[in-house]
Design an enzyme around this catalytic site. Sequence first.
Site, PDB file in Angstrom:
ATOM      1  N   LYS A 103       9.190  35.729  53.572  1.00 32.98           N
ATOM      2  CA  LYS A 103       8.711  34.339  53.477  1.00 32.98           C
ATOM      3  C   LYS A 103       8.819  33.747  54.882  1.00 32.98           C
ATOM      4  O   LYS A 103       9.879  33.339  55.313  1.00 32.98           O
ATOM      5  CB  LYS A 103       9.630  33.573  52.519  1.00 32.98           C
ATOM      6  CG  LYS A 103       9.032  32.363  51.815  1.00 32.98           C
ATOM      7  CD  LYS A 103       8.363  31.325  52.688  1.00 32.98           C
ATOM      8  CE  LYS A 103       9.295  30.260  53.226  1.00 32.98           C
ATOM      9  NZ  LYS A 103       8.635  29.418  54.248  1.00 32.98           N
ATOM     10  N   GLY A 115      17.222  30.399  60.809  1.00 31.16           N
ATOM     11  CA  GLY A 115      16.690  29.047  60.755  1.00 31.16           C
ATOM     12  C   GLY A 115      17.784  28.039  61.000  1.00 31.16           C
ATOM     13  O   GLY A 115      18.776  28.318  61.682  1.00 31.16           O
ATOM     14  N   VAL A 172      19.863  24.535  56.133  1.00 35.32           N
ATOM     15  CA  VAL A 172      19.252  25.439  55.144  1.00 35.32           C
ATOM     16  C   VAL A 172      20.125  26.687  54.979  1.00 35.32           C
ATOM     17  O   VAL A 172      20.356  27.164  53.864  1.00 35.32           O
ATOM     18  CB  VAL A 172      17.808  25.807  55.553  1.00 35.32           C
ATOM     19  CG1 VAL A 172      17.235  26.851  54.602  1.00 35.32           C
ATOM     20  CG2 VAL A 172      16.916  24.572  55.563  1.00 35.32           C
ATOM     21  N   GLY A 173      20.652  27.178  56.097  1.00 38.13           N
ATOM     22  CA  GLY A 173      21.491  28.385  56.056  1.00 38.13           C
ATOM     23  C   GLY A 173      22.708  28.211  55.171  1.00 38.13           C
ATOM     24  O   GLY A 173      23.073  29.117  54.405  1.00 38.13           O
ATOM     25  N   GLU A 233      21.340  33.698  60.809  1.00 40.08           N
ATOM     26  CA  GLU A 233      21.313  33.390  62.253  1.00 40.08           C
ATOM     27  C   GLU A 233      20.849  31.951  62.369  1.00 40.08           C
ATOM     28  O   GLU A 233      19.736  31.628  61.946  1.00 40.08           O
ATOM     29  CB  GLU A 233      20.364  34.330  63.003  1.00 40.08           C
ATOM     30  CG  GLU A 233      20.873  35.744  63.160  1.00 40.08           C
ATOM     31  CD  GLU A 233      22.187  35.849  63.908  1.00 40.08           C
ATOM     32  OE1 GLU A 233      22.524  34.924  64.676  1.00 40.08           O
ATOM     33  OE2 GLU A 233      22.899  36.834  63.705  1.00 40.08           O
ATOM     34  N   CYS A 260      16.676  29.630  69.977  1.00 38.27           N
ATOM     35  CA  CYS A 260      18.076  29.418  69.558  1.00 38.27           C
ATOM     36  C   CYS A 260      19.013  29.748  70.703  1.00 38.27           C
ATOM     37  O   CYS A 260      20.135  29.256  70.753  1.00 38.27           O
ATOM     38  CB  CYS A 260      18.383  30.278  68.349  1.00 38.27           C
ATOM     39  SG  CYS A 260      17.996  32.004  68.623  1.00 38.27           S
ATOM     40  N   GLN A 277       8.674  17.970  65.415  1.00 36.34           N
ATOM     41  CA  GLN A 277       9.621  18.414  66.446  1.00 36.34           C
ATOM     42  C   GLN A 277       9.511  17.530  67.689  1.00 36.34           C
ATOM     43  O   GLN A 277      10.521  17.212  68.335  1.00 36.34           O
ATOM     44  CB  GLN A 277       9.355  19.891  66.794  1.00 36.34           C
ATOM     45  CG  GLN A 277      10.347  20.482  67.793  1.00 36.34           C
ATOM     46  CD  GLN A 277      11.782  20.510  67.298  1.00 36.34           C
ATOM     47  OE1 GLN A 277      12.065  20.924  66.186  1.00 36.34           O
ATOM     48  NE2 GLN A 277      12.719  20.028  68.117  1.00 36.34           N
ATOM     49  N   GLU A 333      21.941  20.497  68.459  1.00 35.81           N
ATOM     50  CA  GLU A 333      20.819  21.326  68.889  1.00 35.81           C
ATOM     51  C   GLU A 333      19.556  20.468  68.914  1.00 35.81           C
ATOM     52  O   GLU A 333      19.182  19.879  67.906  1.00 35.81           O
ATOM     53  CB  GLU A 333      20.644  22.482  67.917  1.00 35.81           C
ATOM     54  CG  GLU A 333      19.559  23.442  68.363  1.00 35.81           C
ATOM     55  CD  GLU A 333      19.349  24.573  67.382  1.00 35.81           C
ATOM     56  OE1 GLU A 333      19.219  24.295  66.180  1.00 35.81           O
ATOM     57  OE2 GLU A 333      19.296  25.725  67.830  1.00 35.81           O
TER      58      GLU A 333
HETATM   59  P1  NAD Z   1      14.295  25.907  58.981  1.00 35.06           P
HETATM   60  O1  NAD Z   1      15.697  26.121  58.508  1.00 35.06           O
HETATM   61  O2  NAD Z   1      13.656  24.615  58.744  1.00 35.06           O
HETATM   62  O3  NAD Z   1      13.335  26.994  58.311  1.00 35.06           O
HETATM   63  C1  NAD Z   1      13.603  28.379  58.391  1.00 35.06           C
HETATM   64  C2  NAD Z   1      12.939  29.066  57.206  1.00 35.06           C
HETATM   65  O4  NAD Z   1      13.581  28.633  56.013  1.00 35.06           O
HETATM   66  C3  NAD Z   1      11.467  28.751  57.037  1.00 35.06           C
HETATM   67  O5  NAD Z   1      10.789  29.882  56.556  1.00 35.06           O
HETATM   68  C4  NAD Z   1      11.475  27.659  55.982  1.00 35.06           C
HETATM   69  O6  NAD Z   1      10.272  27.567  55.261  1.00 35.06           O
HETATM   70  C5  NAD Z   1      12.615  28.129  55.095  1.00 35.06           C
HETATM   71  N1  NAD Z   1      13.262  27.082  54.313  1.00 35.06           N
HETATM   72  C6  NAD Z   1      13.218  25.730  54.481  1.00 35.06           C
HETATM   73  N2  NAD Z   1      13.949  25.109  53.525  1.00 35.06           N
HETATM   74  C7  NAD Z   1      14.470  26.086  52.754  1.00 35.06           C
HETATM   75  C8  NAD Z   1      15.332  26.080  51.618  1.00 35.06           C
HETATM   76  N3  NAD Z   1      15.796  24.958  51.091  1.00 35.06           N
HETATM   77  N4  NAD Z   1      15.703  27.277  51.107  1.00 35.06           N
HETATM   78  C9  NAD Z   1      15.258  28.434  51.623  1.00 35.06           C
HETATM   79  N5  NAD Z   1      14.431  28.500  52.693  1.00 35.06           N
HETATM   80  C10 NAD Z   1      14.042  27.335  53.253  1.00 35.06           C
HETATM   81  O7  NAD Z   1      14.286  26.310  60.530  1.00 35.06           O
HETATM   82  P2  NAD Z   1      13.050  26.246  61.544  1.00 35.06           P
HETATM   83  O8  NAD Z   1      12.783  24.824  61.853  1.00 35.06           O
HETATM   84  O9  NAD Z   1      11.927  27.103  61.061  1.00 35.06           O
HETATM   85  O10 NAD Z   1      13.653  26.994  62.819  1.00 35.06           O
HETATM   86  C11 NAD Z   1      14.432  26.351  63.770  1.00 35.06           C
HETATM   87  C12 NAD Z   1      15.889  26.707  63.583  1.00 35.06           C
HETATM   88  O11 NAD Z   1      16.041  28.128  63.596  1.00 35.06           O
HETATM   89  C13 NAD Z   1      16.763  26.202  64.708  1.00 35.06           C
HETATM   90  O12 NAD Z   1      17.960  25.662  64.190  1.00 35.06           O
HETATM   91  C14 NAD Z   1      17.099  27.467  65.500  1.00 35.06           C
HETATM   92  O13 NAD Z   1      18.296  27.440  66.220  1.00 35.06           O
HETATM   93  C15 NAD Z   1      17.137  28.485  64.433  1.00 35.06           C
HETATM   94  N6  NAD Z   1      16.950  29.815  64.999  1.00 35.06           N
HETATM   95  C16 NAD Z   1      18.036  30.631  65.112  1.00 35.06           C
HETATM   96  C17 NAD Z   1      17.909  31.887  65.663  1.00 35.06           C
HETATM   97  C18 NAD Z   1      19.096  32.795  65.765  1.00 35.06           C
HETATM   98  O14 NAD Z   1      18.876  33.996  65.858  1.00 35.06           O
HETATM   99  N7  NAD Z   1      20.316  32.293  65.788  1.00 35.06           N
HETATM  100  C19 NAD Z   1      16.667  32.325  66.120  1.00 35.06           C
HETATM  101  C20 NAD Z   1      15.577  31.469  66.007  1.00 35.06           C
HETATM  102  C21 NAD Z   1      15.717  30.206  65.442  1.00 35.06           C
END
Ligand code: NAD
Length: 483
Positions: free
Chosen positions: A177, A230, A234-235, A252, A286, A333, A385
Amino acid sequence: MTDTSAPEFGTLIGGEWRSAAEHRENISPSDRSDVIGRFAIAGIGELDLAVEAAREAFPRWSRTSPAVRADLLERVAARILSDADALAELLAREEGKTRNEARGEVTRAAHIFRFFAGEALRLTGDHQDSVRPGVTVTVHREPLGVVGVITPWNFPIAIPAWKCAPALAYGNTVVLKPAALVPASAAALARIIEEEGCPPGVFNLVTGSGALIGDALARHEGIDAVTFTGSESVGVGIAQAGATALRPVQLELGGKNALIVSDDADLDIAVACAIDGAFFATGQRCTASSRIIVMDAVYERFVTAFRERALRLRVGHALDPDTEIGPVVDAGQLRIDLGYIDGARAHADAIVHGGDLVEGSTAGHFLRPAVVEGLSASAPLNREEVFGPVAGVLRAEDYDHAVELANDTPYGLVAGICTTSLARAADFQRRSDTGMVMVNLPTAGVDPHVPFGGRKRSSHGPKEQGTHAREFFTQLKTAYVRP
Ligand code: NAD
């Protein structure tokens, strides 16, 4: 307005591309009149079918010869490389990183598939004598089952690659997804995996809303593990769902990465590292260097050179060959980035260089990189962040103070130091409370064959990539045998 002439993309479920009832337009952040395509908004029914297809495909795939899995991954790697120009253009168009940056990301995705092709054949176990005479013990690794893969928008092909390649190599089946902002690169990768002969159901793609199908995937009874990259909020929800279901979760998350400029640094190297780490890929990494911690003795010299270089960076359309910094990914953003910059401007002690909107020849989200001096370490811009081209600069009295500032964050992804002292480099490597440390290198930019991941609130569960990926994507079995 809906552009009905834009190509339509569906979901890949059980080896079939299926059309969807609803679609979302994928719009280029470089030019809001450029509609890349209309992508399926999958519902719960489609998600259920994808999980079911992955479940059905698992027994057979998990028992295929590792050579078959290796061959598939090799072919996918070769195809990504042969299609690299087109994939890079698509990625730059939909995410906004420059064509060169996108080319680098696509190449990396290919290298990841190639690495894990080899890993399929290198999965080792242990064989030991038991404490009971005549009995032997083997410890070996088996796949987990169906892995739910949820990815962010900032690396539209590399992150799906570094999660899906190990999952498939070790015999798992996958439901991917991707982020709603970047479905085109994920769909292109899915098409390659399918066309290179992946058996039906082994790899499935569902595009759509995170809140709906992302959440449902993370909680689905039919999956055996979730790997997520992400945002922290959410994580945390995904970890809670995993804890309730008692299944493995790999996260991550965010970062607030520090780059220390030591008083003995080569300042040309330090400026180059800070510019790359803070602003390349529009600061949307990130691993971005969002806190530049500069020792007092070199503060003025470093900051003068850093801000001059930052303000000269050419901001523009991702596909323009002269562009060094592409647009911010979307209007939401951009609002967040400007919110932090405006918050700093409102502060009496802050000096903000750049951070203004740039007029482009197309209607894109163009933001000049911002260098922000004078805020305290606890100010939101230096604490949270931002995920944009915004760097906070902090002054450190001495080296110990610099290390203290670097570690003073809830995150622990990566940290860097620019120094000519071997002793200081070794000391920082020991004292940095992060999963990754860089010396005289930008904080962003990692190799595909070694572990990637952080500490504290940046990561949870086993590390990604390299041979260590097996820690998450396989489970151990201990067998006692009396012949
Ligand atoms: P996000 O958490 O908004 O979305 C990430 C994914 O989760 C997307 O596919 C989104 O559709 C899905 N999602 C959203 N809500 C959800 C829910 N309630 N349950 C399950 N899935 C859901 O993040 P983003 O805006 O896409 O990405 C930016 C973030 O990602 C930043 O915080 C960045 O630091 C992080 N990031 C971390 C790494 C790493 O390796 N540490 C790498 C890249 C990005």
